[in-house]
Design an enzyme around this catalytic site. Structure first.
Site, PDB file in Angstrom:
ATOM      1  N   ARG A  82      20.155  52.726 -32.889  1.00  0.00           N
ATOM      2  CA  ARG A  82      20.003  52.333 -31.477  1.00  0.00           C
ATOM      3  C   ARG A  82      21.016  51.250 -31.148  1.00  0.00           C
ATOM      4  NH1 ARG A  82      15.853  48.351 -28.764  1.00  0.00           N
ATOM      5  NH2 ARG A  82      16.577  48.668 -26.617  1.00  0.00           N
ATOM      6  N   HIS A 127      21.158  46.501 -21.812  1.00  0.00           N
ATOM      7  CA  HIS A 127      20.518  45.501 -22.684  1.00  0.00           C
ATOM      8  C   HIS A 127      21.056  44.135 -22.241  1.00  0.00           C
ATOM      9  CE1 HIS A 127      18.427  45.026 -26.802  1.00  0.00           C
ATOM     10  NE2 HIS A 127      18.596  43.813 -26.334  1.00  0.00           N
ATOM     11  N   GLU A 172      13.550  45.764 -22.200  1.00  0.00           N
ATOM     12  CA  GLU A 172      12.714  44.588 -21.938  1.00  0.00           C
ATOM     13  C   GLU A 172      12.918  43.960 -20.555  1.00  0.00           C
ATOM     14  OE1 GLU A 172      13.053  41.705 -25.070  1.00  0.00           O
ATOM     15  OE2 GLU A 172      12.335  43.077 -26.596  1.00  0.00           O
ATOM     16  N   ASN A 314       9.013  47.260 -28.003  1.00  0.00           N
ATOM     17  CA  ASN A 314       9.563  46.195 -28.847  1.00  0.00           C
ATOM     18  C   ASN A 314       8.432  45.219 -29.137  1.00  0.00           C
ATOM     19  OD1 ASN A 314      12.011  47.401 -28.454  1.00  0.00           O
ATOM     20  ND2 ASN A 314      12.938  45.713 -27.314  1.00  0.00           N
ATOM     21  N   TYR A 316       7.105  42.011 -31.885  1.00  0.00           N
ATOM     22  CA  TYR A 316       7.420  41.103 -32.983  1.00  0.00           C
ATOM     23  C   TYR A 316       6.233  40.290 -33.465  1.00  0.00           C
ATOM     24  CZ  TYR A 316      12.395  41.953 -32.117  1.00  0.00           C
ATOM     25  OH  TYR A 316      13.619  42.546 -31.989  1.00  0.00           O
ATOM     26  N   GLU A 382      12.040  48.237 -31.427  1.00  0.00           N
ATOM     27  CA  GLU A 382      12.423  46.987 -32.105  1.00  0.00           C
ATOM     28  C   GLU A 382      11.208  46.392 -32.793  1.00  0.00           C
ATOM     29  OE1 GLU A 382      14.348  43.837 -29.861  1.00  0.00           O
ATOM     30  OE2 GLU A 382      15.606  45.313 -28.830  1.00  0.00           O
ATOM     31  N   GLU A 440      22.096  35.669 -31.299  1.00  0.00           N
ATOM     32  CA  GLU A 440      20.691  35.711 -30.879  1.00  0.00           C
ATOM     33  C   GLU A 440      20.505  34.942 -29.555  1.00  0.00           C
ATOM     34  OE1 GLU A 440      18.178  37.427 -31.334  1.00  0.00           O
ATOM     35  OE2 GLU A 440      16.496  36.179 -30.742  1.00  0.00           O
ATOM     36  N   TRP A 441      21.155  35.438 -28.518  1.00  0.00           N
ATOM     37  CA  TRP A 441      21.008  34.909 -27.163  1.00  0.00           C
ATOM     38  C   TRP A 441      21.089  33.374 -27.133  1.00  0.00           C
ATOM     39  CZ3 TRP A 441      22.286  39.053 -24.825  1.00  0.00           C
ATOM     40  CH2 TRP A 441      21.802  40.288 -25.228  1.00  0.00           C
TER      41      TRP A 441
HETATM   42  C1  GAL Z   1      14.407  41.196 -28.282  1.00  0.00           C
HETATM   43  C2  GAL Z   1      15.768  41.628 -27.788  1.00  0.00           C
HETATM   44  C3  GAL Z   1      16.809  41.679 -28.862  1.00  0.00           C
HETATM   45  C4  GAL Z   1      16.682  40.611 -29.920  1.00  0.00           C
HETATM   46  C5  GAL Z   1      15.244  40.377 -30.348  1.00  0.00           C
HETATM   47  C6  GAL Z   1      15.023  39.208 -31.288  1.00  0.00           C
HETATM   48  O1  GAL Z   1      13.696  40.605 -27.233  1.00  0.00           O
HETATM   49  O2  GAL Z   1      15.681  42.899 -27.193  1.00  0.00           O
HETATM   50  O3  GAL Z   1      18.048  41.712 -28.231  1.00  0.00           O
HETATM   51  O4  GAL Z   1      17.397  39.500 -29.657  1.00  0.00           O
HETATM   52  O5  GAL Z   1      14.424  40.211 -29.243  1.00  0.00           O
HETATM   53  O6  GAL Z   1      14.772  38.032 -30.597  1.00  0.00           O
END
Ligand code: GAL
Length: 492
Positions: A82, A127, A172, A314, A316, A382, A440-441
């Site tokens: 992806r 994205h 997202e 997604n 986490y 994700e 990471e943003w």
């Molecule tokens: C998600 C995002 C990803 C990545 C991940 C980890 O929200 O789609 O680009 O950064 O979090 O923080």
């Protein structure tokens, strides 16, 4: 058997096993060969926007190193990969009659290279890296963007749809709305939590819906692919699962995060009733004539409802929820959120402040989606675990023995297997975030999610597999777990 015991078993024979990335996070080549800036190029260069003062100008340099990326994916035996397309690399002026053919050539090489190695591309159209020229005209805060997004989607279906059979319109939208147009900690950095974030949720839903309908009516028959949206969600656990008020608070949180976008697409074309009611009430209390949450016309609801081929999720981590009280009023995440949301202090934390290891939350969330959104085919687009960089293990600076990530992967995948085998959730695929360390943003390079370490001091950006990459391959080879895994053990 207790619920926390790991199980053995297998996923569907056609299960998709992938890794995921996004254009701005890996490509680099920010101004190469005709690419124009995106809002992330602009934002990352603003003083103080990124914690380590870094940006994605070069990052993993996948624009030049894509062949290495394909090799890593192949070595791991992934069936899918992806990645996202950079809108401003393909259409520098956002006008599809003036494309950047170097950008088209780059993605053609990537797609062809993947297919030649037996890897199916799964392509995200958006994205987060909106072309800056569109932002300057109002971006997601102006209705013109809906037509522009559709034009971009058409361009991508025309150029890549003969080979791409799996599309994701928007990644997202909740994070874009909350961080890009609410708190402003993400690009484009708009700080308007009381209304900007709601405006853009409307245009993103309509943009998604128009792109889906375009594919459905003009491309599906000849290109034979699938297309959906990817939504992010924590699991929300009531502080006391036997207490109705805690259960209501947890449900309210889920409705206002996942439901904000899932309810329109998977239920009835409109926002969740609880969310509409709360924002309308609060707007009235503020003396406003209209709710801050914009409404959809009946026609728009019809356009949005049902625009999915699968549920892209997604996920986490998890949170605990309880009602807001006089004493806790000041601690709410957003004035409209009528729930107190916090992590359990006993949970183990990963390398990001927000990320706690709560594997059972995934199983509960998968069941919630199955029960509330019509038992859709679910693809986990994700899931992954971060470590801090520099890492606190001096003997393994690159963190190649990433034990916590290995435990995370084993335990989350085992809970996903339980959802599938024991609960009957229709789970079709799983993508790990991420193929390799990347930008990471707002956290820059201080948080690493990679199955591969990337040496950002090396001009070639050398990639090295971590133990987690090898562990993932083993799970893929078994298509699950031939024996119950020891989820407390971080070795392979
Ligand atoms: C998600 C995002 C990803 C990545 C991940 C980890 O929200 O789609 O680009 O950064 O979090 O923080």
């Amino acid at each position: 058997m207790s619920d926390s015991e790991a199980i053995s078993g297998h996923f569907r024979v056609d299960f998709m096993w992938g890794t995921a990335t996004a254009s701005y996070q890996i490509e680099g080549a920010h101004d190469a060969d005709g690419k124009s800036p995106s809002v992330w190029d602009m934002f990352a260069h603003k003083e103080g926007a990124i914690v380590d003062g870094c940006n994605g100008d070069i990052s993993c340099d996948s624009y030049h190193n894509y062949k290495d990326d394909i090799e890593l994916i192949k070595q791991m035996k992934n069936t899918h990969y992806r990645f996202s397309l950079s809108w401003s690399r393909l259409l520098p002026t956002a006008d599809s009659s003036a494309p950047n053919m170097a950008g088209v050539a780059y993605y053609n090489k990537l797609i062809d290279g993947l297919l030649a190695n037996g890897i199916e591309p799964c392509v995200t159209l958006f994205h987060w890296d909106l072309p800056r020229c569109l932002h300057d005209k109002g971006g997601w805060q102006d209705d013109f963007i809906i037509e522009k997004f559709k034009e971009y989607a058409k361009f991508c279906f025309d150029h890549f749809g003969d080979r791409v059979k799996m599309w994701i319109t928007i990644n997202e939208p909740h994070v874009v709305a909350a961080f890009g147009y609410g708190s402003g900690i993400h690009a484009p950095g708009v700080q308007d939590p009381m209304s900007g974030c709601y405006q853009v949720s409307r245009t993103m839903l309509l943009g998604h819906a128009h792109a889906w309908r375009l594919y459905d009516s003009e491309y599906r028959a000849k290109q034979n692919g699938v297309i959906s949206i990817t939504l992010n969600s924590d699991w929300a656990e009531p502080a006391n699962p036997a207490n109705q008020e805690d259960k209501d608070a947890a449900d309210f949180y889920l409705q206002c995060t996942l439901g904000w976008f899932a309810h329109p697409v998977y239920v009835d074309g409109d926002y969740p009733p609880k969310m509409k009611e709360a924002i309308a009430r609060k707007s009235k209390e503020q003396g406003l004539e209209k709710s801050r949450l914009p409404t959809f016309t009946e026609e728009e609801k019809k356009i949005i409802k049902g625009t999915h081929d699968f549920f892209g999720l997604n996920h986490y981590t998890s949170r605990v929820c309880s009602p807001v009280t006089e004493e806790t009023k000041a601690m709410v995440l957003h004035p409209d959120l009528e729930a107190l949301v916090y992590p359990n202090e006993k949970w183990e934390r990963a390398g990001s402040v927000w990320l706690f290891l709560v594997p059972w939350g995934l199983r509960k969330l998968l069941n919630f989606i199955a029960n509330n959104y019509g038992n859709p085919k679910i693809i986990i687009t994700e899931n992954g675990c971060s470590t801090k960089h520099p890492h606190d293990n001096p003997g393994d600076v690159a963190n190649l023995k990433d034990e916590q990530r290995c435990r995370y992967i084993k335990s989350y995948l085992n809970e996903a297997l339980k959802a599938h085998l024991l609960d009957g959730v229709d789970l079709r695929g799983y993508f790990l975030w991420s193929l390799m360390d990347n930008f990471e943003w707002a956290e820059g390079y201080t948080e690493r999610f990679g199955l591969h370490h990337v040496d950002f001091n090396d001009p070639k950006r050398k990639r090295t597999p971590r133990n987690s990459a090898k562990l993932y391959t083993k799970i893929i080879e078994e298509n699950g777990f031939s024996a119950p895994p020891d989820v407390t053990d971080g070795t392979i």
